[in-house]
Design a protein around this motif. Sequence first.
Motif, mmCIF file in Angstrom:
data_model
loop_
_atom_site.group_PDB
_atom_site.id
_atom_site.type_symbol
_atom_site.label_atom_id
_atom_site.label_comp_id
_atom_site.label_asym_id
_atom_site.label_seq_id
_atom_site.Cartn_x
_atom_site.Cartn_y
_atom_site.Cartn_z
ATOM 1 N N PRO A 129 7.948 -1.614 4.749
ATOM 2 C CA PRO A 129 6.937 -0.591 5.091
ATOM 3 C C PRO A 129 5.510 -0.932 4.672
ATOM 4 C CG PRO A 129 8.915 0.451 4.241
ATOM 5 C CD PRO A 129 9.095 -1.022 4.037
ATOM 6 N N GLY A 130 5.334 -1.755 3.637
ATOM 7 C CA GLY A 130 3.980 -2.131 3.232
ATOM 8 C C GLY A 130 3.326 -3.128 4.150
ATOM 9 N N PRO A 174 0.814 -1.224 0.000
ATOM 10 C CA PRO A 174 0.000 0.000 0.000
ATOM 11 C C PRO A 174 0.847 1.273 0.000
ATOM 12 C CG PRO A 174 0.040 -0.952 2.191
ATOM 13 C CD PRO A 174 0.770 -1.914 1.300
ATOM 14 N N ASP A 175 2.157 1.136 0.116
ATOM 15 C CA ASP A 175 3.062 2.298 0.097
ATOM 16 C C ASP A 175 4.230 1.968 -0.815
ATOM 17 O OD1 ASP A 175 4.683 4.482 0.551
ATOM 18 O OD2 ASP A 175 4.292 4.541 2.712
ATOM 19 N N LEU A 176 4.017 2.113 -2.116
ATOM 20 C CA LEU A 176 5.000 1.680 -3.098
ATOM 21 C C LEU A 176 6.328 2.413 -2.929
ATOM 22 C CD1 LEU A 176 5.655 -0.064 -5.558
ATOM 23 C CD2 LEU A 176 4.712 1.737 -7.010
ATOM 24 N N ASP A 177 6.293 3.722 -2.755
ATOM 25 C CA ASP A 177 7.531 4.491 -2.647
ATOM 26 C C ASP A 177 8.361 4.035 -1.445
ATOM 27 O OD1 ASP A 177 6.877 5.937 -4.894
ATOM 28 O OD2 ASP A 177 6.112 7.671 -3.793
ATOM 29 N N ALA A 178 7.703 3.837 -0.310
ATOM 30 C CA ALA A 178 8.426 3.417 0.890
ATOM 31 C C ALA A 178 8.969 1.995 0.741
ATOM 32 C CB ALA A 178 7.519 3.515 2.111
ATOM 33 N N VAL A 232 9.130 -7.997 -7.889
ATOM 34 C CA VAL A 232 8.214 -6.998 -8.437
ATOM 35 C C VAL A 232 7.414 -6.430 -7.269
ATOM 36 C CG1 VAL A 232 6.379 -6.507 -10.094
ATOM 37 C CG2 VAL A 232 7.991 -8.395 -10.537
ATOM 38 N N LEU A 233 7.449 -5.114 -7.104
ATOM 39 C CA LEU A 233 6.609 -4.437 -6.124
ATOM 40 C C LEU A 233 5.470 -3.757 -6.861
ATOM 41 C CD1 LEU A 233 9.255 -2.747 -3.777
ATOM 42 C CD2 LEU A 233 7.876 -4.784 -3.291
ATOM 43 N N THR A 234 4.248 -4.049 -6.467
ATOM 44 C CA THR A 234 3.073 -3.519 -7.141
ATOM 45 C C THR A 234 2.181 -2.796 -6.142
ATOM 46 O OG1 THR A 234 3.105 -5.268 -8.813
ATOM 47 C CG2 THR A 234 1.019 -4.109 -8.491
ATOM 48 N N PHE A 275 12.883 0.872 0.903
ATOM 49 C CA PHE A 275 13.353 -0.213 1.770
ATOM 50 C C PHE A 275 14.207 -1.194 0.969
ATOM 51 C CE2 PHE A 275 12.629 -4.648 2.902
ATOM 52 C CZ PHE A 275 13.012 -4.703 4.232
ATOM 53 N N CYS A 276 13.720 -1.562 -0.203
ATOM 54 C CA CYS A 276 14.425 -2.561 -1.015
ATOM 55 C C CYS A 276 15.762 -2.040 -1.540
ATOM 56 C CB CYS A 276 13.541 -3.022 -2.169
ATOM 57 S SG CYS A 276 12.164 -4.075 -1.657
ATOM 58 N N THR A 277 15.821 -0.775 -1.895
ATOM 59 C CA THR A 277 17.062 -0.226 -2.435
ATOM 60 C C THR A 277 18.026 0.199 -1.330
ATOM 61 O OG1 THR A 277 15.978 1.933 -2.674
ATOM 62 C CG2 THR A 277 16.012 0.485 -4.602
ATOM 63 N N ASP A 278 17.525 0.939 -0.336
ATOM 64 C CA ASP A 278 18.409 1.503 0.693
ATOM 65 C C ASP A 278 18.797 0.482 1.758
ATOM 66 O OD1 ASP A 278 18.077 3.865 -0.686
ATOM 67 O OD2 ASP A 278 16.604 4.681 0.717
#
Length: 332
Positions: free
Chosen positions: A274-275, A19-23, A69-71, A27-30
């Motif tokens: 975060p999701g 529900p929070d794609l940006d967060a 894949v994050l959707t 999380f996945c990158t940082d």
Amino acid sequence: MTPPLGDIAHVGHAQLFTPDLDASVAFCTDFLGLTVNGHTRGGSGGGDGGDGDSVYLRTFDDYEHHSLVLTARDRPGLGRLALRTSSEEALQRRVKAVEEAGGTGRWVEDEPGIGKLYVTTDPDGHEHALYWESEYYRAPDALRPALKNQPQAKPNRGVGVRRLDHVNFLAADVLANAEFQQDVLGARPTEQIRLDTGRVAARWLTFTDKSYDVVYTEDWTGSEGRLHHIAFATDTREDILRAADLAIDSGVFIETGPHKHAIQQTFFLYVYEPGGNRIELCNPVSRLVFAPDWPLITWTEAERAKGQAWGLKTIQSFHTHGTPPVAPPAGG
């Protein structure tokens, strides 16, 4: 008869709803150290209809276009688990096996770097996508490794996970779903938990010489189609300890660990992204199953009550938290 090991080559990638794609991407990158390798706008990129935007990410040692894949979706949970077959002929054999077992599926071609996928479900409703055609990743100059046998340079941020290791499904009926993996897809079981009543409460299965690739754990809510966790493998145990330090420094919630599982002997750390999805960081590479006639190891209730390998008791949320969330059972 269980098909011979080998038609499914390995776990390809997984899709998570958030529900929070940006967060979740941050999380996945940082924190995990994944690399973004593309995105698509709502409605495409895997999963069923009604999806929001999707972002494709990869671990540094994955040879394919993406590992995750994050959707965007209103609630967290698992989309599809993609399994690459060992050949086009193997793909067709598994499709035939699904249909002969009374299952149904559909062909789609909706992910970058991947050819046609045959999308079906296990008895619990978890979506599986089988495919053969896949594009090898070619790193841009900024990510080109020094060693030509490595797909991408190691990340200089976060944990730097090496690969997507396994997926743990929650299921209303563990045995029925495990037998789908065995009889239809060709996995072999390595370990399980059998309750005093005789019911199988969890089973670990492998498609490879790893000790496990997929797991089914009994859903205490009685729900179907939910996720317990996805797991990323690290190079060393020390990476798990470093991940715990990074988590507390960056505000990532640690559920349990670092510690060592008794079952499969995996060194672990569990966190929530975060999701709301549970993520395991694991170091399982010390255990490989080479024996073609490996006996299924069964753990009893009494043995599991002892906790993890070094005595850590299993945290209560391990039995209650899954995605998407559901209301607790009446009286629970």
